[in-house]
Motif scaffolding. Structure first.
Motif, PDB file in Angstrom:
ATOM      1  N   TRP B 269       0.814  -1.201   0.000  1.00 15.15           N
ATOM      2  CA  TRP B 269       0.000   0.000   0.000  1.00 15.15           C
ATOM      3  C   TRP B 269       0.856   1.263   0.000  1.00 15.15           C
ATOM      4  O   TRP B 269       2.059   1.202   0.294  1.00 15.15           O
ATOM      5  N   GLY B 270       0.234   2.351  -0.290  1.00 19.17           N
ATOM      6  CA  GLY B 270       0.941   3.615  -0.246  1.00 19.17           C
ATOM      7  C   GLY B 270       0.321   4.591  -1.215  1.00 19.17           C
ATOM      8  O   GLY B 270      -0.305   4.192  -2.190  1.00 19.17           O
ATOM      9  N   ASP B 271       0.439   5.863  -0.929  1.00 17.92           N
ATOM     10  CA  ASP B 271      -0.176   6.832  -1.811  1.00 17.92           C
ATOM     11  C   ASP B 271       0.728   8.001  -2.142  1.00 17.92           C
ATOM     12  O   ASP B 271       0.280   9.052  -2.523  1.00 17.92           O
ATOM     13  N   ARG B 272       1.999   7.835  -2.001  1.00 18.43           N
ATOM     14  CA  ARG B 272       2.880   8.917  -2.434  1.00 18.43           C
ATOM     15  C   ARG B 272       4.048   8.328  -3.213  1.00 18.43           C
ATOM     16  O   ARG B 272       5.186   8.496  -2.874  1.00 18.43           O
ATOM     17  N   ALA B 273       3.725   7.599  -4.243  1.00 15.62           N
ATOM     18  CA  ALA B 273       4.777   7.044  -5.077  1.00 15.62           C
ATOM     19  C   ALA B 273       5.330   8.154  -5.965  1.00 15.62           C
ATOM     20  O   ALA B 273       4.935   9.306  -5.850  1.00 15.62           O
ATOM     21  N   ILE B 274       6.245   7.783  -6.841  1.00 16.21           N
ATOM     22  CA  ILE B 274       6.939   8.816  -7.625  1.00 16.21           C
ATOM     23  C   ILE B 274       5.968   9.606  -8.491  1.00 16.21           C
ATOM     24  O   ILE B 274       5.975  10.832  -8.508  1.00 16.21           O
ATOM     25  N   ILE B 275       5.136   8.900  -9.212  1.00 16.12           N
ATOM     26  CA  ILE B 275       4.204   9.580 -10.098  1.00 16.12           C
ATOM     27  C   ILE B 275       3.077  10.166  -9.270  1.00 16.12           C
ATOM     28  O   ILE B 275       2.513   9.503  -8.401  1.00 16.12           O
ATOM     29  N   ASP B 276       2.745  11.375  -9.547  1.00 24.98           N
ATOM     30  CA  ASP B 276       1.745  12.109  -8.809  1.00 24.98           C
ATOM     31  C   ASP B 276       0.377  11.428  -8.889  1.00 24.98           C
ATOM     32  O   ASP B 276      -0.030  11.007  -9.961  1.00 24.98           O
ATOM     33  N   GLY B 277      -0.295  11.360  -7.768  1.00 25.31           N
ATOM     34  CA  GLY B 277      -1.671  10.888  -7.786  1.00 25.31           C
ATOM     35  C   GLY B 277      -1.822   9.392  -7.985  1.00 25.31           C
ATOM     36  O   GLY B 277      -2.901   8.920  -8.303  1.00 25.31           O
ATOM     37  N   VAL B 278      -0.743   8.660  -7.783  1.00 27.37           N
ATOM     38  CA  VAL B 278      -0.841   7.201  -7.904  1.00 27.37           C
ATOM     39  C   VAL B 278      -0.856   6.615  -6.503  1.00 27.37           C
ATOM     40  O   VAL B 278      -0.007   6.939  -5.684  1.00 27.37           O
ATOM     41  N   ASN B 327       6.788  13.535 -13.700  1.00 32.33           N
ATOM     42  CA  ASN B 327       5.946  12.919 -12.669  1.00 32.33           C
ATOM     43  C   ASN B 327       4.492  13.345 -12.786  1.00 32.33           C
ATOM     44  O   ASN B 327       3.656  12.979 -11.976  1.00 32.33           O
ATOM     45  N   TYR B 328       4.197  14.114 -13.802  1.00 36.25           N
ATOM     46  CA  TYR B 328       2.842  14.635 -13.966  1.00 36.25           C
ATOM     47  C   TYR B 328       1.878  13.511 -14.332  1.00 36.25           C
ATOM     48  O   TYR B 328       2.182  12.628 -15.125  1.00 36.25           O
ATOM     49  N   ASN B 329       0.709  13.591 -13.745  1.00 38.85           N
ATOM     50  CA  ASN B 329      -0.327  12.608 -14.012  1.00 38.85           C
ATOM     51  C   ASN B 329      -1.648  13.365 -14.159  1.00 38.85           C
ATOM     52  O   ASN B 329      -2.098  14.018 -13.221  1.00 38.85           O
ATOM     53  N   SER B 330      -2.254  13.301 -15.316  1.00 39.85           N
ATOM     54  CA  SER B 330      -3.469  14.090 -15.563  1.00 39.85           C
ATOM     55  C   SER B 330      -4.727  13.400 -15.055  1.00 39.85           C
ATOM     56  O   SER B 330      -5.808  13.943 -15.165  1.00 39.85           O
ATOM     57  N   TYR B 331      -4.601  12.210 -14.497  1.00 39.26           N
ATOM     58  CA  TYR B 331      -5.795  11.451 -14.123  1.00 39.26           C
ATOM     59  C   TYR B 331      -6.421  11.886 -12.802  1.00 39.26           C
ATOM     60  O   TYR B 331      -7.480  11.418 -12.447  1.00 39.26           O
ATOM     61  N   TRP B 332      -5.723  12.736 -12.033  1.00 43.40           N
ATOM     62  CA  TRP B 332      -6.271  13.045 -10.719  1.00 43.40           C
ATOM     63  C   TRP B 332      -6.654  14.513 -10.592  1.00 43.40           C
ATOM     64  O   TRP B 332      -6.253  15.348 -11.397  1.00 43.40           O
ATOM     65  N   GLY B 333      -7.431  14.789  -9.551  1.00 43.36           N
ATOM     66  CA  GLY B 333      -7.764  16.164  -9.198  1.00 43.36           C
ATOM     67  C   GLY B 333      -8.098  16.204  -7.718  1.00 43.36           C
ATOM     68  O   GLY B 333      -8.341  15.175  -7.093  1.00 43.36           O
ATOM     69  N   TRP B 334      -8.088  17.390  -7.143  1.00 44.54           N
ATOM     70  CA  TRP B 334      -8.340  17.488  -5.704  1.00 44.54           C
ATOM     71  C   TRP B 334      -9.825  17.305  -5.394  1.00 44.54           C
ATOM     72  O   TRP B 334     -10.670  17.903  -6.021  1.00 44.54           O
ATOM     73  N   GLN B 335     -10.096  16.497  -4.397  1.00 38.71           N
ATOM     74  CA  GLN B 335     -11.445  16.419  -3.834  1.00 38.71           C
ATOM     75  C   GLN B 335     -11.332  15.951  -2.397  1.00 38.71           C
ATOM     76  O   GLN B 335     -10.549  15.022  -2.127  1.00 38.71           O
ATOM     77  N   ASP B 336     -12.095  16.570  -1.520  1.00 37.80           N
ATOM     78  CA  ASP B 336     -12.043  16.199  -0.099  1.00 37.80           C
ATOM     79  C   ASP B 336     -10.628  16.333   0.448  1.00 37.80           C
ATOM     80  O   ASP B 336     -10.233  15.586   1.342  1.00 37.80           O
TER      81      ASP B 336
END
Lengths: 719, 914
Positions: B269-278, B327-336
């Protein structure tokens, strides 16, 4: 040691289980964001009434509102405040937001031009909006006053550009109040007069209207094509008392749906388009559900929905059956039986080579169907390869110059001809099946029979006869014959319309291909002579070597002049032997392109003058060449002597003392019209190989007759 | 002790010592825990006599004359050991004692590449699938290095992709029937129990358990008693697609009353891998229980599964990387307050395997397995209805398009969830107050497979040197595929209508077009496949020769059953209901001939010639909408041969191989989201394009060299060179299917001019050189330098068709088309060669019965971010002038979409075993 081990073990187990149970990751569950107050604003600026904003557009010159120099001060900003009357969710309304000044009973509407699509996602219909005018501009398109921006790139002083997408949010603010319901303003078509122009942009409702018969059983719009349909109200003396245009986009989500065929309520945006002095009142549908037009009988008397095809009570006929009706007579024959024909569209008018007719085919043969409508290929019923159901009763068949065709009567039933557009719904029904590949019937020239007439056929290994090489497919805009031959020397005529996309000689005229290949075409017949009609150039894609094994390559052009600059260059010698008129260049009457022209008429009937005038080219070297030709195109108007084309290798400076060789060039023969340019074909210059050749056009006229001769696209080719 | 010696030891070795009565040298091979190591290979220098340790780890040499000897003891996954000894003149027996082999550590390093989230996306195309080489360390230097050093950079030995590899669990193939590929997710995180394959053959070498394919076979036996009795705990920390991994495994060993149990569980598990938002959260469970009834009969039940939840990262055009970084990833956006990723893969496909082990007679084994696997694999994405594409990198939003500046692009570079919710909120009802559908939703593409498998393996020893294997397999697959509404984003319902096609109903027989969360939408169909196969192989061992032959034949039948009738009239009769059955018959033969020059030098030939039926994915060009078969689809014919020279010395181990593989009549399907227009529309839509090339011929040839030199007993140098050329050798036919244009066949596209184009997805040339120091004190450190060459971009076939530059009216090229311009717009993109540096180190400790190890491996130490790991051309329906304009643009709107290597990555692991 042991103790140490178990401590290690426990640390490990504890740490691992801690990680496993508490390691925190996104759970992919999210609360809905609270969007109260999101992306909305109620502005406190100076509100300009609609009429005042429109009035800024004066003398046909765009008015640009001043920029906002005090961005922090909202109070001095100018606003147009209204309610969105349109929705672009279906795409029929495109890059436009229509607004009106009240949800109900508006007194004014307006048109806002934006460079953004799906604006309904931010400004749904019924939203109150504040449109900040500072930086925007009022202009007009088709005399419809609208709001946009002035960029300076506009082609006319009166027009405005669309508000760029990234500025839309900076100029159009949705009020935080919930959207309201726009109650359409009820109008009659008869009310569509200049006195009501302030309602442009409003949502209106017209009751008791219907689409006219031409629109019956057609879709809102063909894919990707914007079309006008007509609605009418009132009925007297066989026509509607008043009509208006419903303009539908082929990009609309509902474009492919059938138009409602009954009478009833129409709701849409009120607008207009003005071209010159002609004003057309136009209506735009927001979404097809807004139309409630299902009532029968209609004003024109139709008592039920006509678009369903039910073959249950009908007899199925074949193409052969239909053709048989016209056998043995040249009279037209009415089909009286309750019958139908199901056949595949094998050729249509997409390239304009076929005009106002299509060919359909079934297992028993093919037949031409004549209709008084252009662009039939856009109609989903006549797409290439589709099966179409045709109700036959009351149609007519006739052998026209030997070819049996299907059509109707016109001119008070005195002549056989095309089925009128208003009647098409009675006969043609979409099969709603997928297009099937059109499979050609393979034949050789000698195998052709009258039974093949109307079929889409393939003849292998044909080539244009030598005499047609170097020529365009058509001479000017006329229907032209070229001759195809097989390797046994059998020939067949290829007929091509100058109106086809590949017809004409300029621009876009295509020189015939000099190779050999398979031809695909409709087989037609004219007084006993077979004719082929292609629907696209790829149907005669002759790339293989010719029958004699030679590879035809067009002779390279060594000199050309299309007189495009206007005036004769020093390459040309103009010799005025007799008469005041001389060779000159012109771009009048034949489009924008210049051409050489000589006219011995001094203006008006009976004013013909005796002339002899020469237009002589420079000397072009054919030294070391093995093949040479000259080609050009001509256009003649008015009776008179034919133009003469000469060549010489020994120009003395005086036409009279020069030895000229007359060239057998093909010239335009239709003196009744301009614009029907005829290509000369490659006129052989082999007599001048190794020499320097000049070409001369000799014009003569008499007091009895003086034609206008035009020459263009002059080329000397050598190799 | 003698009693326990296996029959093989007695029969093969005792008589020899009896006849020659010279010195017998013997020893026991054990692992670090003192457990006997079966099948360890013992290589005697200057002799052709190799022996293999028996079940209790015992081996002996019986005819040794006096002198100085050197032996190498080797076993896969263990470090080899070299021993020197002297034999005296009148020594009858010499006991070398216990030889302990240490586990090779650090093999975890490769495994994590499997967790690459890029492969979760449909955009990934074919090139982003891991190779099975990563599953275990192979037996020679080439395999090891290509898996762990080069494999980290998507190197594929011989250019063979995942579709041609086989992984079996107790005889059950793990290849997915839909695409023939192995889904590693099904046992991801189960590293402890899949560390040591029972069989692992390379390339086309025949296997004992199946016919195999081009890319080798890995066979796992999950029998509970086959796991060493121990408890293992491990924790890893990494910066790749997750941060943490915790793993625990317990094996009971075989108890006195005949039971054995192995259980294993892990979480990554983990939520701060190299690529943003992965981010990722993946569990794994494994349980195996065995009951031994007699020495001849056991039954084992295994269940495992890996519920995995993982976010993906987007491929981007070079323009976007230049603006936003790698490291940019266009699949995410801020929510909550969280980075919400729109592309989530959620997969859990547990498997149950019941295996019956039976010994028949003296020399035969009969193993029967039934298995059942079910579950769900769902991948989410944003969907929109009558609205613009919300993807921040939609081409109209790129600065090159001219509407937005670079700064404006950056400001909107992530998904704006609030605006999506707001569009839905503002349009809950229409102007008349009537409820209306969602503008934006999240949908999931769901695949629910139910696979029943029966497999039977029979092996027997016809003579001492003659083995025979018979394998039968039956597999039944029911694959349910549909799209599901995952999140309405605040809307009341969504419209099950095709916005690409005039709002036609997707499910025309259903009057209700409103769908809600959990409902099926847009497509729903089931694929069924039955597959029967029979494989017979045999191995004969002579003094100088060893010959293996394997033959197989299989029959499969497949059909599609659509649940939705398309509202598009022309697909009405091809969308719903059962399709015709597609059946295929396959056969093939494989052979391996080994010539033993002497005990250290071998010449090995492998040959394979077989047919391969198309996968479901290849049979149906667009099963989501219609049952159309891909035009020209058929069995591919594969012919592969290799010849190797193998040297196994104490100092130098080396393999040099040459191979030539031809694949003919392949069908290649690419499915990718692209901006498509229908030729008349000014707007383009991002839609799934199904692109098929059929009748594809390819040729793979090259040389492989791998060596391992013991510079000193503790320092090894390992080198690998792989020089290949993988290319297309003909111009295949092209057809496509997309929502906007429907089906377009070869009459539209013609053939793709790809003859001479290179196969993408792997560097075609790769070199590696590494040094490893193995301290006798249980620590090691190693580093490798890797050079990757000739990597090509996966191309879109339709961009290579003459359609691009042919005027359909004339069938001739458009005016102004020259060969140079065609070359400009169609040439295959070749990526730059790259240098990559890897290092690893580790140490193991022993505290009584507790053993602990710690290791760290670092890949791409130089943080080279220029290595392209995957990508694809955007296949647009362009005309020549558009394509030319785009090709000539400094930053094309529709440049290839790429994934880059993530730069420096580390993986640290610590374990405790007892």
């Amino acid at each position: 040691m042991k103790k140490y081990n178990s401590i290690l073990k426990y640390i490990f187990i504890t740490a691992a289980s801690l990680f496993i149970t508490t390691g925190c990751v996104h759970d992919d569950k999210y609360d809905q964001p609270n969007l109260d107050g999101y992306d909305c604003a109620d502005k406190n600026g100076i509100v300009m009434p609609f009429a005042d904003v429109k009035a800024k557009f004066q003398n046909n010159v765009t008015y640009a509102f001043p920029e906002d120099t005090t961005p922090n001060n909202e109070a001095d900003d100018l606003y147009l405040v209204g309610y969105v009357s349109s929705t672009d969710e279906t795409g029929n309304i495109y890059k436009t937001i229509y607004v009106q000044d009240a949800l109900e009973n508006p007194t004014q509407g307006f048109t806002v031009s934006v460079d953004a699509v799906s604006t309904y996602t931010k400004y749904p219909q019924g939203s109150k909006v504040y449109i900040k005018l500072n930086g925007l501009a009022v202009g007009a398109y088709g005399s419809l006053v609208q709001l946009g921006v002035k960029t300076g790139a506009e082609t006319s002083a009166s027009s405005v550009s669309r508000i760029p997408e990234k500025l839309v949010g900076k100029h159009i603010f949705r009020s935080c109040a919930p959207k309201g319901k726009i109650v359409p303003k009820i109008m009659k078509l008869a009310d569509m007069v200049p006195a009501n122009d302030q309602y442009f942009g409003c949502l209106i409702q017209v009751n008791d209207v219907e689409f006219d018969a031409r629109a019956l059983c057609t879709t809102y719009a063909p894919n990707g094509v914007t079309v006008d349909k007509t609605i009418g109200e009132g009925w007297a003396a066989g026509k509607y008392a008043k009509t208006a245009v419903v303009r539908n986009s082929g990009f609309a989500a509902f474009a492919g749906q059938l138009l409602p065929s009954g009478n009833g309520k129409f709701v849409g945006i009120y607008s207009k388009f003005q071209s010159g002095n002609t004003t057309t009142y136009q209506l735009y549908v927001n979404k097809s559900e807004d139309l409630d037009m299902k009532k029968f009988p209609r004003l024109d008397g139709l008592t039920e929905g006509p678009c369903d095809f039910n073959p249950g009570s009908l007899t199925a006929k074949t193409v052969a059956d239909v053709k048989q009706l016209a056998a043995g007579t040249t009279n037209w024959v009415q089909i009286t039986s309750d019958s139908y024909l199901k056949a595949q569209v094998v050729a249509n008018d997409e390239t304009g080579n076929l005009y106002k007719y299509v060919y359909v085919e079934d297992a028993t043969g093919g037949i031409r169907i004549n209709m008084n409508k252009t662009n039939l290929y856009l109609d989903s019923r006549f797409r290439l390869g589709k099966d179409v159901n045709i109700k036959l009763k009351n149609l007519y068949v006739r052998s026209v110059n030997g070819e049996v065709q299907l059509g109707s009567l016109f001119s008070n039933n005195t002549q056989f001809g095309q089925i009128e557009e208003v009647d098409m719904y009675k006969y043609f029904f979409d099969s709603n099946t997928a297009s099937r590949p059109v499979v050609p019937t393979e034949k050789t020239i000698s195998q052709l029979t009258t039974g093949d007439v109307g079929r889409w056929i393939k003849i292998k290994d044909l080539q244009f006869v030598d005499g047609d090489l170097g020529r365009t497919l058509t001479d000017g805009n006329a229907v032209t014959s070229r001759t195809l031959q097989d390797c046994s020397g059998n020939t067949v005529i290829l007929r091509t319309s100058g109106q086809a996309s590949f017809g004409g000689i300029k621009p876009g005229g295509y020189e015939v291909k000099g190779g050999k290949g398979d031809a695909y075409a409709i087989l037609s017949i004219y007084n006993g002579t077979y004719q082929l009609w292609i629907t696209k150039l790829a149907n005669i894609d002759f790339d293989a070597p010719r029958c004699d094994g030679s590879v035809y390559t067009p002779i390279p052009v060594v000199y050309s002049d299309d007189f495009a600059a206007g005036g004769f260059s020093s390459d040309w010698t103009v010799k005025n032997v007799t008469g005041p008129q001389v060779w000159q260049t012109s771009n009048q009457g034949n489009g924008q392109n210049y051409y050489a022209m000589m006219n011995g008429n001094a203006g008006g009937a009976g004013n013909n003058i005796v002339n002899e005038d020469w237009l002589i080219s420079k000397a072009v070297s054919l030294v070391g060449k093995t093949k040479a030709a000259v080609s050009f195109s001509t256009d003649v108007r008015y009776a008179g002597n034919a133009l003469q084309v000469y060549a010489t290798d020994n120009y003395t400076g005086d036409p009279a003392t020069t030895t000229w060789t007359l060239l057998p060039a093909t010239l335009d023969t239709n003196a009744n019209a301009f614009g029907d340019w005829v290509g000369s074909g490659n006129v052989n210059l082999s007599a001048f190989l190794g020499k320097n050749v000049r070409i001369a056009f000799k014009y003569t006229s008499t007091t009895a007759a003086a034609a206008t001769w035009e020459v263009d696209d002059f080329k000397i080719k050598a190799q | 002790m003698i009693k326990k010696l296996s029959l093989i030891s007695l029969f093969t070795l005792m008589p020899a010592s009896f006849y020659f009565a010279q010195t017998t040298v013997y020893a026991y091979v054990k692992d670090q825990d003192g457990k006997p190591l079966e099948k360890a290979e013992v290589d005697l220098a200057q002799s052709s006599d190799d022996v293999t340790a028996d079940k209790i780890g015992y081996f002996q040499f019986v005819d040794l004359k006096p002198g100085h000897y050197l032996i190498t003891v080797a076993k896969p996954n263990f470090e080899s050991k070299i021993l020197e000894f002297d034999v005296a003149a009148n020594e009858k027996r010499k006991d070398l004692g216990v030889i302990t082999l240490n586990y090779t550590l650090g093999s975890d390093a490769g495994v994590i590449v499997i967790d690459d989230s890029a492969s979760d996306s449909e955009d990934g195309g074919s090139s982003m699938q891991p190779t099975v080489g990563l599953l275990s360390s192979g037996r020679d230097a080439f395999q090891n290095v290509s898996a762990f050093e080069l494999g980290a950079y998507w190197f594929r030995p011989r250019g063979v992709d995942n579709r041609f590899e086989d992984v079996l669990f107790n005889g059950v193939s793990m290849s997915k029937n839909d695409d023939g590929r192995i889904d590693f997710n099904n046992w991801g995180g189960m590293n402890d129990v899949t560390r040591y394959p029972y069989e692992n053959v390379d390339n086309i070498t025949p296997s004992e358990y199946t016919f195999g394919n081009l890319g080798g076979v890995v066979y796992y036996n999950t029998r509970a008693s086959s796991y060493r009795k121990q408890t293992s705990l491990a924790y890893s920390f990494t910066n790749r697609s997750y941060l943490h991994r915790a793993m625990a495994t317990y094996s009971s060993g075989l108890t006195k009353n005949g039971w054995a149990v192995t259980v294993s569980a892990s979480r990554r598990w983990g939520d701060r891998a190299i690529i943003d938002g992965v981010y990722q959260d993946a569990y794994a469970y494994f349980a195996s229980i065995e009951k031994k009834f007699t020495d001849r009969h056991s039954i084992n039940l295994t269940a495992f599964g890996s519920p995995t939840y993982r976010a993906s990262n987007a491929p981007n055009t070079q323009e976007v990387y230049d603006l936003m970084g790698k490291n940019y990833n266009s699949y995410w956006g801020w929510q909550d307050g969280e980075k919400r990723n729109s592309r989530i893969r959620n997969v859990f496909e547990p498997m149950f395997i019941l295996t019956d082990y039976l010994k028949v007679g003296k020399n035969s084994n009969w193993t029967n397995t039934v298995s059942y696997q079910f579950g769900s694999d769902a991948r989410s994405r944003l969907d929109w209805f009558h609205a613009p594409d919300p993807n921040p990198t939609y081409y109209r939003k790129l600065p090159s398009y001219g509407l937005l500046s670079a700064d404006e692009f950056r400001q909107q570079s992530q998904i704006d969830w609030n605006s999506l919710y707001n569009a839905n909120r503002l349009n809950l009802v229409d102007g008349d107050g009537k409820a209306r559908g969602a503008v934006y939703t999240i949908v999931e593409d769901v695949n629910k497979d139910k696979t029943f498998n029966f497999s039977s393996h029979f092996d027997t020893r016809l003579k001492d040197n003659w083995k025979l294997n018979v394998n039968f397999n039956y597999q039944n697959l029911k694959s349910d595929n549909f799209r599901r509404v995952k999140d309405l984003l605040g809307a009341n319902f969504a419209n099950n209508l095709n916005a690409f096609n005039g709002d036609a109903k997707y499910d025309a027989d259903n009057g209700n077009t409103e769908v809600r969360e959990g409902d099926r939408t847009q497509y729903s169909y089931e694929l069924t496949r039955n597959h029967y196969s029979l494989n017979i192989s045999s191995e004969i061992d002579f003094n100088k020769w060893n010959v293996v032959a394997s033959v197989f034949s299989s029959y499969s039948e497949a059909y599609r059953e659509g649940n939705f009738r398309s509202g598009i009239a022309r697909f009405r009769d091809n969308s719903k209901g059962k399709s015709s059955v597609y059946d295929a018959l396959d056969a093939g033969v494989k052979g391996k001939i080994t010539y033993k020059i002497n005990g250290k030098n071998f010449i090995v030939y492998n040959g394979a010639f077989f047919s391969l039926a198309p996968t479901l994915n290849e049979i149906y060009i667009n099963p989501r909408m219609v049952d159309y078969q891909t035009p020209g689809v058929g069995n591919q014919m594969i012919n592969s041969n290799d010849l190797s020279y193998v040297m196994r010395g104490q100092i130098l181990k080396l393999r040099l191989s040459g191979y030539l593989t031809t694949i003919q009549n392949a069908t290649e399907i690419s499915r990718y989201y692209a901006d498509v227009n229908d030729g008349t529309l000014g707007n383009s839509f991002s839609t799934l394009v199904n692109e098929a090339m059929s009748g594809v011929n390819k040729r793979y040839m090259g040389l492989e060299l791998g060596f391992d030199v013991k510079i000193t007993p503790t320092l090894n140098a390992v080198g690998v060179a792989s020089v290949g050329e993988y290319k297309y050798t003909n111009n295949p036919e092209v057809s496509t299917f997309d929502d906007l244009n429907g089906f377009r066949g070869t009459d539209v596209w013609g053939k793709a001019n790809v003859k001479g184009y290179k196969v993408a997805g792997t560097p075609q040339k790769a070199f590696s050189f590494g040094l490893k120091y193995n301290s006798p004190k249980y620590w090691w450190v190693g580093a490798s330098a890797n050079y990757l060459m000739d990597q090509y971009l996966d191309f879109s076939a339709l961009n290579k068709t003459p359609y691009m530059y042919t005027d359909p009216q004339t069938n001739d090229p458009f005016a102004g088309v020259t060969p140079e311009l065609i070359e400009l717009i169609t040439k295959q993109k070749k990526f730059d060669n790259q240098f990559m540096l890897n290092a690893n180190a580790g140490k193991s400790f022993q505290f009584g019965k507790y053993r602990m190890g710690i290791s760290v491996s670092v890949n791409n130490i130089l943080n080279n971010r220029n290595y392209v790991t995957g990508g694809f051309e955007q296949g647009r329906n362009v005309n020549f002038s558009d394509a030319l304009a785009d090709a000539q643009r400094e930053t094309p709107y529709f440049g290839p979409k790429l994934w880059y290597d993530r730069g420096i990555t580390f993986f640290t692991n610590v374990y405790l075993r007892f």
